[in-house]
Design a protein around this motif. Structure first.
Motif, PDB file in Angstrom:
ATOM      1  N   LYS A  76       0.825  -1.209   0.000  1.00  0.00           N
ATOM      2  CA  LYS A  76       0.000   0.000   0.000  1.00  0.00           C
ATOM      3  C   LYS A  76       0.862   1.262   0.000  1.00  0.00           C
ATOM      4  N   TYR A  77       1.983   1.204   0.685  1.00  0.00           N
ATOM      5  CA  TYR A  77       2.928   2.319   0.668  1.00  0.00           C
ATOM      6  C   TYR A  77       3.456   2.549  -0.748  1.00  0.00           C
ATOM      7  N   ARG A  78       3.860   1.471  -1.404  1.00  0.00           N
ATOM      8  CA  ARG A  78       4.402   1.581  -2.770  1.00  0.00           C
ATOM      9  C   ARG A  78       3.326   2.022  -3.759  1.00  0.00           C
ATOM     10  N   LEU A  79       2.091   1.635  -3.505  1.00  0.00           N
ATOM     11  CA  LEU A  79       0.985   2.089  -4.349  1.00  0.00           C
ATOM     12  C   LEU A  79       0.860   3.610  -4.276  1.00  0.00           C
ATOM     13  N   ALA A  80       1.052   4.170  -3.084  1.00  0.00           N
ATOM     14  CA  ALA A  80       1.017   5.628  -2.938  1.00  0.00           C
ATOM     15  C   ALA A  80       2.162   6.272  -3.722  1.00  0.00           C
ATOM     16  N   VAL A  81       3.315   5.616  -3.762  1.00  0.00           N
ATOM     17  CA  VAL A  81       4.443   6.118  -4.545  1.00  0.00           C
ATOM     18  C   VAL A  81       4.056   6.174  -6.028  1.00  0.00           C
ATOM     19  N   CYS A  82       3.401   5.142  -6.493  1.00  0.00           N
ATOM     20  CA  CYS A  82       2.956   5.111  -7.898  1.00  0.00           C
ATOM     21  C   CYS A  82       1.970   6.239  -8.183  1.00  0.00           C
ATOM     22  N   LYS A  83       1.043   6.443  -7.270  1.00  0.00           N
ATOM     23  CA  LYS A  83       0.056   7.500  -7.454  1.00  0.00           C
ATOM     24  C   LYS A  83       0.719   8.877  -7.434  1.00  0.00           C
ATOM     25  N   TYR A  89      -2.289  13.512  -6.471  1.00  0.00           N
ATOM     26  CA  TYR A  89      -1.924  13.982  -5.148  1.00  0.00           C
ATOM     27  C   TYR A  89      -3.040  13.858  -4.112  1.00  0.00           C
ATOM     28  N   ASP A  90      -4.275  14.124  -4.492  1.00  0.00           N
ATOM     29  CA  ASP A  90      -5.378  13.984  -3.537  1.00  0.00           C
ATOM     30  C   ASP A  90      -5.510  12.539  -3.076  1.00  0.00           C
ATOM     31  N   GLU A  91      -5.351  11.598  -4.001  1.00  0.00           N
ATOM     32  CA  GLU A  91      -5.403  10.180  -3.640  1.00  0.00           C
ATOM     33  C   GLU A  91      -4.222   9.800  -2.745  1.00  0.00           C
ATOM     34  N   VAL A  92      -3.065  10.372  -3.031  1.00  0.00           N
ATOM     35  CA  VAL A  92      -1.882  10.094  -2.213  1.00  0.00           C
ATOM     36  C   VAL A  92      -2.135  10.540  -0.780  1.00  0.00           C
ATOM     37  N   ILE A  93      -2.669  11.736  -0.608  1.00  0.00           N
ATOM     38  CA  ILE A  93      -2.952  12.255   0.736  1.00  0.00           C
ATOM     39  C   ILE A  93      -3.939  11.347   1.454  1.00  0.00           C
ATOM     40  N   THR A  94      -5.023  10.993   0.780  1.00  0.00           N
ATOM     41  CA  THR A  94      -6.037  10.122   1.379  1.00  0.00           C
ATOM     42  C   THR A  94      -5.445   8.758   1.718  1.00  0.00           C
ATOM     43  N   ASP A  95      -4.708   8.182   0.784  1.00  0.00           N
ATOM     44  CA  ASP A  95      -4.119   6.857   0.999  1.00  0.00           C
ATOM     45  C   ASP A  95      -3.097   6.872   2.132  1.00  0.00           C
ATOM     46  N   CYS A  96      -2.285   7.922   2.196  1.00  0.00           N
ATOM     47  CA  CYS A  96      -1.256   7.977   3.243  1.00  0.00           C
ATOM     48  C   CYS A  96      -1.874   8.151   4.625  1.00  0.00           C
ATOM     49  N   LYS A  97      -2.922   8.937   4.723  1.00  0.00           N
ATOM     50  CA  LYS A  97      -3.615   9.074   6.009  1.00  0.00           C
ATOM     51  C   LYS A  97      -4.219   7.736   6.432  1.00  0.00           C
ATOM     52  N   TRP A  99      -3.136   4.804   5.467  1.00  0.00           N
ATOM     53  CA  TRP A  99      -1.999   3.923   5.742  1.00  0.00           C
ATOM     54  C   TRP A  99      -1.503   4.141   7.170  1.00  0.00           C
ATOM     55  N   GLU A 100      -1.359   5.401   7.565  1.00  0.00           N
ATOM     56  CA  GLU A 100      -0.908   5.705   8.927  1.00  0.00           C
ATOM     57  C   GLU A 100      -1.887   5.175   9.962  1.00  0.00           C
ATOM     58  N   ARG A 101      -3.162   5.269   9.672  1.00  0.00           N
ATOM     59  CA  ARG A 101      -4.197   4.772  10.577  1.00  0.00           C
ATOM     60  C   ARG A 101      -4.174   3.239  10.647  1.00  0.00           C
ATOM     61  N   ASP A 102      -3.980   2.602   9.494  1.00  0.00           N
ATOM     62  CA  ASP A 102      -3.997   1.138   9.434  1.00  0.00           C
ATOM     63  C   ASP A 102      -2.721   0.497   9.971  1.00  0.00           C
ATOM     64  N   PHE A 103      -1.606   1.199   9.892  1.00  0.00           N
ATOM     65  CA  PHE A 103      -0.305   0.634  10.282  1.00  0.00           C
ATOM     66  C   PHE A 103       0.434   1.591  11.222  1.00  0.00           C
ATOM     67  N   PRO A 104      -0.180   1.927  12.384  1.00  0.00           N
ATOM     68  CA  PRO A 104       0.390   2.964  13.259  1.00  0.00           C
ATOM     69  C   PRO A 104       1.751   2.639  13.868  1.00  0.00           C
ATOM     70  N   LYS A 105       2.113   1.384  13.914  1.00  0.00           N
ATOM     71  CA  LYS A 105       3.381   1.010  14.522  1.00  0.00           C
ATOM     72  C   LYS A 105       4.400   0.536  13.484  1.00  0.00           C
ATOM     73  N   ASN A 106       4.111   0.777  12.227  1.00  0.00           N
ATOM     74  CA  ASN A 106       5.002   0.327  11.159  1.00  0.00           C
ATOM     75  C   ASN A 106       6.317   1.085  11.213  1.00  0.00           C
ATOM     76  N   GLN A 107       7.394   0.390  10.991  1.00  0.00           N
ATOM     77  CA  GLN A 107       8.725   1.010  11.052  1.00  0.00           C
ATOM     78  C   GLN A 107       8.942   2.082   9.993  1.00  0.00           C
ATOM     79  N   GLN A 108       8.158   2.077   8.932  1.00  0.00           N
ATOM     80  CA  GLN A 108       8.304   3.110   7.899  1.00  0.00           C
ATOM     81  C   GLN A 108       7.861   4.489   8.401  1.00  0.00           C
ATOM     82  N   LEU A 109       7.187   4.544   9.539  1.00  0.00           N
ATOM     83  CA  LEU A 109       6.783   5.821  10.109  1.00  0.00           C
ATOM     84  C   LEU A 109       7.922   6.494  10.882  1.00  0.00           C
TER      85      LEU A 109
END
Length: 110
Positions: A76-83, A89-97, A99-109
């Motif tokens: 899902k992170y890489r999908l945002a990179v593609c977008k 950009y609007d989709e990227v913002i929505t997707d990243c928000k 993503w942060e909600r779905d994976f709050p403890k992910n090391q990529q944060l």
């Protein structure tokens, strides 16, 4: 061996060759132990080759097929990179928000 060959080509930056090996793997071993990984890596090879639409298709297919898969957060992170590359950009913002909600403890944060 086919899977390892694909990985070696991927690591060497030979993404088109890696894609070919991964597709052969799926044909030869449709129920092999590395099928999920190969499906994910097909998205990565497209992304790293600059084939963003193909990468989006592959990553979306991976997430749909493996909703609880090992690589869902990264997919899902890489999908945002593609977008982002597609200037969606609007989709990227929505997707990243999301993503942060779905994976709050992910090391990529970090």
């Amino acid at each position: 061996m086919r899977y390892l060959l694909g990985n070696a080509k991927f690591m060497a930056g030979k993404h088109d060759e890696a894609t070919a090996e991964y597709k052969k793997y799926l044909t030869e071993f449709p129920k092999g132990q590395s099928v999920e990984d190969v499906n994910y890596r097909l998205g990565l090879t497209a992304l790293f080759s600059g084939k963003y639409q193909e990468a989006m298709n592959q990553l979306q297919a991976y997430s749909k097929k493996y909703p609880q898969g090992q690589y869902v957060s990264d997919s899902k992170y890489r999908l945002a990179v593609c977008k982002y590359a597609a200037s969606l950009y609007d989709e990227v913002i929505t997707d990243c928000k999301a993503w942060e909600r779905d994976f709050p403890k992910n090391q990529q944060l970090r």
